[in-house]
Design an enzyme around this catalytic site. Structure first.
Site, PDB file in Angstrom:
ATOM      1  N   GLY A 129      91.050  29.976-163.054  1.00  9.16           N
ATOM      2  CA  GLY A 129      89.621  29.108-164.178  1.00  9.16           C
ATOM      3  C   GLY A 129      89.790  27.814-163.436  1.00  9.16           C
ATOM      4  N   LYS A 200      93.809  37.349-157.897  1.00  6.74           N
ATOM      5  CA  LYS A 200      93.846  36.484-157.866  1.00  6.74           C
ATOM      6  C   LYS A 200      95.877  36.393-157.820  1.00  6.74           C
ATOM      7  CE  LYS A 200      90.828  35.122-161.693  1.00  6.74           C
ATOM      8  NZ  LYS A 200      90.336  35.860-162.878  1.00  6.74           N
TER       9      LYS A 200
HETATM   10  N1  HSE Z   1      86.128  37.043-164.893  1.00  9.27           N
HETATM   11  C1  HSE Z   1      86.573  36.797-164.171  1.00  9.27           C
HETATM   12  C2  HSE Z   1      88.235  36.240-166.101  1.00  9.27           C
HETATM   13  C3  HSE Z   1      86.418  35.130-164.949  1.00  9.27           C
HETATM   14  O1  HSE Z   1      87.126  37.231-166.798  1.00  9.27           O
HETATM   15  O2  HSE Z   1      88.583  35.579-165.386  1.00  9.27           O
HETATM   16  C4  HSE Z   1      87.592  34.593-163.796  1.00  9.27           C
HETATM   17  O3  HSE Z   1      88.075  34.255-163.056  1.00  9.27           O
END
Ligand code: HSE
Length: 400
Positions: A129, A200
């Protein structure tokens, strides 16, 4: 004035629109020119919303407008995001995205395509994020040999596990809240099955180690199997269950995995709660480094996208260097890595000792007809053989 188009006016796209307006003056000062949102593309209408005046339903409006220099892809998913991104780059427009699915699948290709076209493809918001981790890897840490990357990379699952631990909420209740807050993916299986964290860690490890790691090489388990009894056992042991994404780059090869693990209070990740994410890196010069911040949500994610927009605006027609190559990383199986396991066992203490050696039984009032214990270190294969031999293992969770 530099014109920007936003593809997808969902949680992140609307956040980007808001950040660009809220911080308009500061951003203009930092870029040296004003940024103007010329288009917002979405299938839906937004009557009364500030984006209404610039809303279009036709991507060609953006593609064929030579004055749009930067495209923000916040649609998510592979289709049509992949096609739209390729077309934008080939039309000489830089692209900034939060789309981890697309970056994990085609990130290197799109980065190479951007280089051929003298533009940029930037994706800071795809991992962690609002945490500025990709830029740190691509610039500040480029003099280090990184050998470890791990962390809490999914806000939704961390939010759920924290609510189950601290508030005794059910999995479903906590997931609903995460969805309401705009943290979860459109299809929340991507969060709770660990696929989002898997993508990620593949992206971060590829950048950290400089070779391509496909998300398909990341052994992935989610948190759908974690229940209130597991949480109770963890509490009695003074541990917390966290969905960890981790990778190691060793002389023998590289491995990566995502799994729920038991974390003790000495580990900094123990105190990373709610939607917060943290990334831990180890470099041979810098040593241990932690990055911590909001891992999901409209404005934190938009902050990372908007930072990339500023970078693109500052480097129009100049591609920023990245060391993520398409050369595949030699991977080894994380199944061979040894971990301690917490075991929930439905047999007798004697049966457990016969198979696993000396154990300290742990009991919680929430569980009847079973007890728990921590094993020594085993590879997954060794552990599975023992579990099968005993025939009494209810569940096993690795200890970090
Ligand atoms: N769905 C993802 C999370 C959003 O909860 O981390 C951010 O990448």
């Amino acid at each position: 004035m530099i014109n920007v188009a936003i593809l997808g006016y969902g949680t992140v796209g609307a956040g980007v629109y808001k950040v660009l307006h809220m911080n308009r003056e500061k951003i203009a000062e930092r870029v040296g020119e004003e940024l103007n949102v010329r288009y917002v593309l979405d299938l839906r209408d937004f009557p009364g919303d500030p984006c209404e005046d610039v809303l279009t339903h036709d991507y060609n409006d953006i593609l064929n407008d030579p004055d749009v220099a930067i495209v923000v892809e916040t649609m998510g998913g592979l289709r049509p995001a992949f096609e739209f991104t390729k077309k934008a780059i080939c039309a000489g427009k830089s692209v900034c995205t939060s789309n981890k699915e697309l970056v994990a699948e085609h990130g290197v290709l799109l980065r190479d395509l951007a280089k051929e076209n003298n533009v940029n493809y930037l994706f800071e918001a795809s991992c962690g994020g609002g945490i500025p981790i990709i830029h740190a890897l691509d610039s500040s840490l480029t003099a280090d040999e990184i050998d470890r990357v791990s962390g809490i990379l999914n806000g939704t699952t961390n939010y759920i596990l924290t609510a189950m631990t601290d508030k005794g909420q059910s999995f479903e209740e906590a997931l609903r809240e995460a969805q309401k807050n705009g943290f979860a993916e459109l299809h929340p299986e991507a969060d709770v099955e660990g696929w989002d964290a898997c993508r990620k860690i593949a992206i971060l490890s590829s950048i950290a180690y400089g070779r391509h790691i496909t998300y398909k090489d990341v052994a992935t388990e989610g948190i759908t199997n974690i229940d209130a009894v597991d949480i109770a056992y963890a509490g009695v042991m003074g541990l917390k269950i966290k969905l960890l994404a981790m990778s190691r780059n060793t002389d023998d090869g590289t491995w990566a995995m995502v799994a729920p693990m038991l974390v003790d209070a000495d580990n900094l990740l123990y105190n990373v709660n709610g939607v917060l994410n943290a990334v831990y890196l180890h470099g041979n010069a810098v040593g241990d480094v932690y990055f911590y911040g909001s891992g999901a949500g409209s404005l934190p994610t938009a902050s990372a996208v908007a930072g990339d927009i500023v970078s693109c605006a500052r480097h129009l027609r100049k591609t920023l260097r990245s060391d993520w190559t398409s050369e595949p990383m030699k991977m080894i199986s994380s199944e061979d890595v040894k971990f301690r396991y917490f075991v929930r066992f439905s047999g007798t203490e004697e049966e457990a000792k016969t198979v696993f050696g000396e154990i300290e039984p742990i009991r919680v009032e929430q569980a009847e007809g079973e007890f728990g214990f921590m094993t020594g270190e085993f590879s997954r294969k060794e552990f599975d053989e023992k579990a099968e031999l005993s025939g009494r293992v209810v569940k096993a969770i690795r200890r970090a």
